[in-house]
Design a protein around this motif. Structure first.
Motif, mmCIF file in Angstrom:
data_model
loop_
_atom_site.group_PDB
_atom_site.id
_atom_site.type_symbol
_atom_site.label_atom_id
_atom_site.label_comp_id
_atom_site.label_asym_id
_atom_site.label_seq_id
_atom_site.Cartn_x
_atom_site.Cartn_y
_atom_site.Cartn_z
ATOM 1 N N ALA A 144 0.739 13.047 -6.587
ATOM 2 C CA ALA A 144 1.473 12.448 -7.546
ATOM 3 C C ALA A 144 3.133 12.352 -7.832
ATOM 4 N N MET A 145 3.311 12.846 -6.313
ATOM 5 C CA MET A 145 5.278 12.659 -6.609
ATOM 6 C C MET A 145 5.108 11.082 -5.531
ATOM 7 N N LEU A 146 3.987 10.837 -4.718
ATOM 8 C CA LEU A 146 3.796 9.863 -3.783
ATOM 9 C C LEU A 146 3.470 8.270 -4.967
ATOM 10 N N ALA A 147 2.522 8.923 -6.413
ATOM 11 C CA ALA A 147 2.554 7.959 -7.476
ATOM 12 C C ALA A 147 3.818 8.086 -8.229
ATOM 13 N N ARG A 148 4.283 8.484 -8.626
ATOM 14 C CA ARG A 148 5.739 8.535 -9.324
ATOM 15 C C ARG A 148 6.964 8.059 -7.819
ATOM 16 N N MET A 149 7.002 7.687 -6.984
ATOM 17 C CA MET A 149 7.603 6.722 -5.825
ATOM 18 C C MET A 149 7.179 5.348 -5.893
ATOM 19 N N TYR A 150 5.964 5.395 -5.564
ATOM 20 C CA TYR A 150 5.523 4.068 -5.597
ATOM 21 C C TYR A 150 5.571 2.892 -7.455
ATOM 22 N N VAL A 151 5.901 4.096 -8.670
ATOM 23 C CA VAL A 151 5.665 3.059 -9.610
ATOM 24 C C VAL A 151 7.081 3.193 -9.395
ATOM 25 N N ARG A 152 8.564 3.543 -9.314
ATOM 26 C CA ARG A 152 9.391 3.525 -9.377
ATOM 27 C C ARG A 152 9.803 2.536 -8.294
ATOM 28 N N TRP A 153 9.250 2.351 -7.177
ATOM 29 C CA TRP A 153 10.019 1.534 -6.464
ATOM 30 C C TRP A 153 8.944 0.080 -7.265
ATOM 31 N N ALA A 154 7.654 -0.256 -7.720
ATOM 32 C CA ALA A 154 7.700 -1.119 -8.836
ATOM 33 C C ALA A 154 8.370 -1.724 -9.184
ATOM 34 N N GLU A 155 8.667 -0.984 -10.316
ATOM 35 C CA GLU A 155 9.690 -1.532 -11.398
ATOM 36 C C GLU A 155 11.094 -1.423 -10.713
ATOM 37 N N ARG A 156 11.422 -0.892 -10.026
ATOM 38 C CA ARG A 156 12.605 -1.620 -9.146
ATOM 39 C C ARG A 156 13.001 -3.227 -8.986
ATOM 40 N N LYS A 157 11.643 -4.123 -8.769
ATOM 41 C CA LYS A 157 11.567 -5.111 -8.062
ATOM 42 C C LYS A 157 10.944 -5.659 -9.357
ATOM 43 N N GLY A 158 10.703 -4.700 -10.588
ATOM 44 C CA GLY A 158 10.231 -6.236 -12.023
ATOM 45 C C GLY A 158 8.895 -6.517 -11.843
ATOM 46 N N TYR A 159 8.217 -5.366 -10.941
ATOM 47 C CA TYR A 159 6.725 -5.739 -11.226
ATOM 48 C C TYR A 159 6.267 -4.718 -12.290
ATOM 49 N N LYS A 160 5.471 -5.636 -12.555
ATOM 50 C CA LYS A 160 4.330 -4.904 -13.112
ATOM 51 C C LYS A 160 3.368 -3.528 -12.869
ATOM 52 N N VAL A 161 2.704 -2.804 -13.933
ATOM 53 C CA VAL A 161 2.997 -1.204 -12.876
ATOM 54 C C VAL A 161 1.288 -1.045 -14.704
ATOM 55 N N GLU A 162 0.166 -1.217 -13.708
ATOM 56 C CA GLU A 162 -1.115 -0.896 -14.893
ATOM 57 C C GLU A 162 -1.363 0.190 -13.778
ATOM 58 N N LEU A 163 -2.215 1.506 -14.450
ATOM 59 C CA LEU A 163 -2.134 2.879 -14.360
ATOM 60 C C LEU A 163 -4.241 2.234 -14.505
ATOM 61 N N GLN A 164 -4.798 1.999 -13.674
ATOM 62 C CA GLN A 164 -6.370 1.798 -13.685
ATOM 63 C C GLN A 164 -7.485 3.261 -14.397
ATOM 64 N N SER A 165 -7.311 3.836 -12.993
ATOM 65 C CA SER A 165 -7.931 4.944 -12.835
ATOM 66 C C SER A 165 -7.144 6.188 -11.845
ATOM 67 N N GLU A 166 -7.173 7.358 -12.848
ATOM 68 C CA GLU A 166 -6.631 8.858 -12.463
ATOM 69 C C GLU A 166 -7.446 9.973 -13.196
ATOM 70 N N SER A 167 -7.171 10.766 -11.723
ATOM 71 C CA SER A 167 -8.101 11.834 -11.623
ATOM 72 C C SER A 167 -7.540 13.028 -11.321
ATOM 73 N N ALA A 168 -6.756 14.500 -12.836
ATOM 74 C CA ALA A 168 -6.305 15.141 -12.499
ATOM 75 C C ALA A 168 -6.615 16.573 -11.203
ATOM 76 N N GLY A 169 -5.708 16.461 -11.214
ATOM 77 C CA GLY A 169 -5.805 17.659 -10.705
ATOM 78 C C GLY A 169 -6.231 19.762 -10.724
ATOM 79 N N GLU A 170 -6.605 20.305 -10.057
ATOM 80 C CA GLU A 170 -7.533 21.660 -10.971
ATOM 81 C C GLU A 170 -6.310 22.484 -11.402
ATOM 82 N N GLU A 171 -5.452 22.346 -10.962
ATOM 83 C CA GLU A 171 -4.074 22.816 -10.812
ATOM 84 C C GLU A 171 -2.680 22.290 -11.448
#
Length: 375
Positions: A144-171
């Motif tokens: 989840a920390m890495l996902a946030r890191m890459y989303v932040r990076w993409a937003e800095r670049k002005g890129y569009k980010v679309e979540l395609q799929s996600e599987s939550a952790g058990e806790e």
């Protein structure tokens, strides 16, 4: 002009020369005129996909020309300021101009690296997949920390980010997530991130406050456009529908809208869980073609092969980068030896230094062993 500043000026001029070569500066104005003529064609949008690609290519050329002209003009302006300051014996003006040239050198170097993104699919949009590995709850939180890191990076670049799929952790956190990141050179920048990322920290989930090591794998694939032909035999795929999970709404989970495509020959599985089943089929199929195309790129590129072979399982010995938060602060790429103690900045998306170092290594032909030997 001081020798140090003259050296900076020379480096900026070298960057300008490379930028001009990469965009073929002599023909660039003519190509822009052609683009502008096509844009004015009333029949342009009869083929939306072709029109979008044309507009994207035109904007890339406009941006490249604009960056080149801006750097060239800024260089000339600051050189004139230094000359004027020296003539008038105004040290303050000279100092300000010299600082501006130092900043311009950084900008020019970044544009020079970006100009090296000239691979077959570098300009394309990209799919980014994140999968937690060894480490259980810790790994899910790290994913989840890495996902946030890459989303932040993409937003800095002005890129569009679309979540395609996600599987939550058990806790906490996520087991996996898939994103589509759209923008010029999205794949070219992100392709260097494929591999295993290792985190060392004091666990917030351990009452004994012990250090834990977690692993998460990242995989990056270019979005395949109409210029790249990828044939998929319908007999080789299985399409399953299932109920997508998500927050909110009266009719959530009442229809089987999510789609999963399994490619039997390779074992590749792609998913999408948007609202429309038809849309999900299209997204999942594009993701499959992108992964098949990436496999073909791997065969052709020894460097990319090395990166993906090093990815392996998300565990010990396979990492490309280590993020150490305890007992000291350091993020280090094991391929290029590039490192920084600004761990907070990196986790907030400041990744260009790492990506640029990998790209420069690619261009120079250095291997991972070469980089580590120089460390």
């Amino acid at each position: 002009m001081r020798a140090e500043i003259q050296t900076i000026v020379t480096e900026i001029e070298k960057s300008l020369t490379l930028l001009a070569q990469r965009m073929d500066w002599e023909t660039a104005p003519h190509r822009l005129e052609e683009f502008n003529a096509w844009v004015e064609d009333p029949n342009l949008w009869d083929d939306p996909d072709a029109a979008q690609k044309l507009m994207k290519d035109r904007q890339a050329l406009v941006d490249a020309m604009g960056a080149y002209e801006a750097i060239k003009q800024e260089l000339s302006d600051q050189q004139e300021m230094i000359e004027m300051g020296e003539m008038e014996d105004d040290a303050e003006i000279v100092t300000e101009a010299e600082e501006a040239l130092k900043a311009l050198k950084v900008t020019a170097a970044a544009k020079e690296l970006e100009a090296l993104l000239n691979g077959e699919a570098d300009a394309n949009d990209t799919f980014l997949e994140i999968n937690s590995g060894a480490g259980g709850t810790e790994a899910c939180d790290w994913a989840a920390m890495l996902a946030r890191m890459y989303v932040r990076w993409a937003e800095r670049k002005g890129y569009k980010v679309e979540l395609q799929s996600e599987s939550a952790g058990e806790e906490v956190g996520i087991k996996s997530a898939s994103y589509k990141i759209s923008g010029h050179n999205a794949y070219g920048w992100l392709k260097s991130e494929s591999g295993v990322h290792r985190l060392v920290r004091i666990s917030p989930f351990d009452s004994a406050a012990k250090r834990h090591t977690s692993f998460t794998s990242v995989k990056v694939y270019p979005v395949v456009d109409d210029n790249i032909e990828i044939e998929v035999n319908p007999a080789d795929i299985r399409i399953d529908t299932y109920r997508s999970s998500g927050a909110g709404g009266q009719h959530v989970n009442t229809t089987d809208s999510a789609v999963r495509i399994t490619h039997a020959p390779t074992g590749i599985v792609t998913t999408s869980s948007e609202k429309s089943q038809h849309q999900n089929r299209d997204i999942a199929m594009k993701a499959l073609k992108s992964r098949l195309y990436q496999m073909e790129l791997d065969k052709r590129s020894a460097l990319v092969n090395e990166v993906h072979e090093n990815a392996g399982d998300a565990g010990w010995g396979n990492q490309i980068r280590s993020y150490v938060l305890q007992p000291y602060q350091m993020v280090k790429d094991l391929r290029t030896a590039y490192e920084t103690s600004d761990t907070k900045g990196v986790l907030d998306g400041d990744l260009d230094g790492f990506m640029g170092a990998t790209l420069a290594m690619d261009v120079s032909g250095k291997s991972r062993a070469d980089a580590n030997a120089e460390d």
